[in-house]
Design an enzyme around this catalytic site. Structure first.
Site, short mmCIF file in Angstrom:
data_model
loop_
_atom_site.label_atom_id
_atom_site.label_comp_id
_atom_site.label_asym_id
_atom_site.label_seq_id
_atom_site.Cartn_x
_atom_site.Cartn_y
_atom_site.Cartn_z
CB ILE A 14 -0.92 0.42 1.37
CG1 ILE A 14 -1.45 -1.42 1.36
CG2 ILE A 14 -2.41 0.81 1.27
CD1 ILE A 14 -2.72 -1.49 2.42
CG HIS A 15 2.40 2.66 -3.62
ND1 HIS A 15 1.69 0.98 -3.72
CD2 HIS A 15 2.36 2.80 -5.06
CE1 HIS A 15 1.82 1.13 -5.20
NE2 HIS A 15 1.79 3.03 -5.52
CB ALA A 16 2.32 7.68 -1.24
#
Lengths: 85, 585
Positions: A14-16
């Protein structure tokens, strides 16, 4: 209270960007939305909390909704996860 | 840091122990042979040549101040936060146009960060309880949140600490009424910086940036991503000093000096000499030529000004080369040298190994023609496990089809693998070193056996075009007869020249008389085309001569149907074809 478990398949976790989109979705509901990884829990309406969990590919998360529209929220958020992560 | 000349210091002279040590080395007139080279990690290849510009952030110094009116300070913060969000909306729109949605998304994320309740509450809380100015509360909170990211066990998340600092600095800049740094001047520059925040990179005028060089940052950083999007060379982890010493031994600021970024090797040159500049200009020109050819010629037909078309294929020596074939837009594979399967292995490669390789290539070429040449070892290509006897004259010895027709089990294994792979694409088969009709007839018998076997086993295959290499004068002379037996000819010009001129091409002493433009060779080419066409064959060239652009027009006039060249030559030859006009003499 409703609950949904999901294993993240996105290589980058879950990146930015997906965290931001997820928070946007969650914030649209009146009920409380929590996101948990292991024994860590965060408010899914706050981006720093969600990013702070540092969810990686292959890790399981649990989404909990509690309150008004909790069912609709869990349905929409689980669909979001399956489509984006 | 490293230097072009290994000896930064003369014997007995110790370099001072600072990080510019070598710059202050021996005070000799010729010391400037050592051009300053700084090493870093390349995040995008390419060459940039130009003026260096050191980007300095405006220092947003934040001082703690006690405030009387806490409520007014809260309002100041809220207004600054809204203004910062407005700026980010503008940046998002700008980035959307310049670098696309995926890269612009960070500014949406930044807006959300500014909306994060933990962040906002922490700031408001500080203003209220500690009665401090908004700037200070934002700076401290920004620090705390960025530390949280910096402590995470994931490179990507650690990198996000910069985002938190970036949004905090944005709010502080609004509060203080200051702007952020910019490139001044109108000349494009090589930009040097500690690191660049996403908002800084997007605010830069991209037409003024030749390359990015940063001290910090990672391959995931926004600067790196931006460089890749902009297709410009970029280096990270370059610990550049503030000053350097010129040839005249003057101490000069790096800002404004001349420099070169080598994005292939990960090197920044400061104040390079003429020789280095010339070397890099050449590389850069070649790069640009290649890019220009690609842009202009990709997807274009191989057709002359007066409408004559020709197939332009590529030669490969292994599965990995296919990417290059596609990148250079070849219409097919005109020569797939199957030897690599034998040369790379310790023992005879089995049917499955070969099948897998041929199938991969056929599939990746997605229906485009793939011409596989059967085993061509012997002569200069030797394989231990074949246990061949030493020969006096290997170029004229036991090689290629001669081995295959003698040791049929090897040949049949290869043919089975090729026919099985034919089901997955468009494969043609080509046989090397043919000298007689008898050979061709034997080959066709074996091919028929292999097909019958597959048929019996219920294994699917397609009918493949069969062709022969024309690389012996014998094959040229009887090409009228051979044309009736096969579907195509492909001329191996290297061997044909060697055999026609009786010149060993491995012998460097004979290089000066090895002339592939020899009239005898050219006449043979014409003869093969004419005989091939008369017998219903298409005719191509797969030797090195095919890529000789001084002959491209000659080949077109001779009537060749196909040229197969190394992948890197495809577009150059296409360029030549598209500029040829056969209606004029």
């Amino acid at each position: 209270m409703k609950e949904f478990k999901y294993v993240v398949k996105d290589q980058e976790g879950i990146h930015a960007r997906p965290a931001g989109l997820f928070v946007k979705e969650a914030a649209a509901f009146p009920c409380a939305v929590k996101i948990c990884k292991g024994d860590k829990e965060a408010d899914a309406k706050r981006i720093f909390g969600v990013m702070g969990l540092g969810v990686k590919c292959g890790e399981e998360i649990t989404i909990r909704t509690d309150g008004e529209n909790e069912e609709e929220a869990i349905a929409k958020l689980s669909r979001f996860l399956e489509e984006n992560l | 840091m490293r230097h072009a000349s290994a000896d930064a210091c003369l014997p007995g002279i110790r370099a001072p122990q600072n990080h510019n040590a070598a710059l202050y080395g021996p005070r000799k007139n010729d010391w400037r042979q050592q051009i300053m080279q700084l090493e870093g990690k390349s995040v995008f290849g390419g060459i940039a040549i130009g003026k260096l510009s050191v980007y300095n952030k405006k220092d947003n110094q934040v001082k703690r101040r006690k405030v009387e009116d806490v409520a007014a300070e809260e309002t100041r913060f809220s207004e600054a936060r809204e203004a910062a969000k407005e700026q980010l909306k503008g940046l998002y729109e700008k980035a959307l146009k310049e670098v696309g949605e995926v890269n612009a998304a960070i500014f949406e994320v930044h807006q959300m960060m500014l909306d994060d309740l933990d962040y906002v509450e922490s700031i408001i809380n500080m203003i209220r309880t500690q009665e401090v100015n908004a700037e200070f509360a934002v700076a401290v909170t920004g620090d705390n949140f960025s530390k949280m990211f910096a402590a995470m066990d994931d490179d990507y998340m650690r990198e996000r600490a910069a985002d938190v600092k970036d949004i905090s600095n944005r709010v502080i800049a609004v509060l203080q009424g200051t702007g952020q740094g910019q490139i001044t001047g109108e000349e494009p520059v090589i930009l040097l910086a500690d690191d660049l925040a996403p908002s800084e990179t997007v605010q830069l005028d991209k037409s003024l940036v030749l390359s990015f060089v940063t001290r910090h940052g990672s391959t995931n950083s926004h600067t790196a991503i931006l460089a890749r999007t902009m297709n410009i060379p970029a280096l990270i982890g370059v610990d550049y000093p503030e000053t350097f010493q010129t040839a005249a031994q003057e101490e000069k600021s790096l800002d404004g000096a001349f420099g070169i970024v080598d994005g292939y090797q990960g090197i920044l040159y400061v104040d390079p000499d003429e020789e280095t500049i010339a070397k890099y200009r050449k590389i850069k020109d070649e790069d640009e030529d290649k890019k220009r050819l690609l842009q202009e010629l990709k997807g274009k037909e191989n057709v002359t000004l007066d409408g004559k078309k020709i197939n332009l294929y590529a030669n490969i020596g292994g599965v990995a080369d296919v990417a290059n074939v596609l990148a250079n837009d070849a219409g097919g594979i005109g020569l797939f040298r199957s030897e690599f399967l034998y040369l790379e292995s310790e023992d005879y490669p089995g049917e499955e190994t070969q099948f897998a390789a041929y199938k991969t290539v056929a599939e990746n070429m997605a229906g485009k023609k793939v011409i596989i040449r059967t085993l061509d070892i012997g002569a200069d290509k030797q394989v231990d496990y074949f246990q061949m006897e030493k020969e006096e004259n290997p170029a004229m010895g036991y090689r290629a089809i001669r081995i295959c027709l003698d040791r049929r089990e090897i040949f049949k294994t290869q043919l089975r693998a090729i026919y099985r792979a034919s089901h997955f694409g468009t494969i043609s088969i080509m046989f090397p070193m043919i000298i007689s009709l008898q050979e061709v007839k034997e080959i066709k018998e074996i091919v028929a056996q292999v097909k019958a076997e597959l048929e019996n086993e219920g294994i699917p295959y397609k009918d493949c075009e069969l062709g022969i290499m024309i690389e012996t004068p014998a094959a040229v002379m009887i090409s009228d007869v051979l044309a009736k037996e096969v579907d195509f000819f492909s001329i191996g010009t290297n061997d044909l020249t060697q055999y026609t001129l009786a010149i060993d091409r491995q012998n460097p002493k004979l290089d000066n008389i090895y002339d592939s433009h020899h009239e005898a060779v050219l006449r043979m080419l014409q003869m093969v085309v004419d005989n091939g066409h008369a017998g219903g064959c298409w005719v191509g060239i797969c030797g090195e001569l095919g890529a000789d652009t001084t002959l491209t027009e000659t080949f077109l006039r001779m009537g060749f149907d196909e040229l197969s060249v190394s992948p890197s030559m495809v577009l150059k030859v296409r360029d030549k074809i598209r500029n040829a006009d056969l209606s004029k003499n």
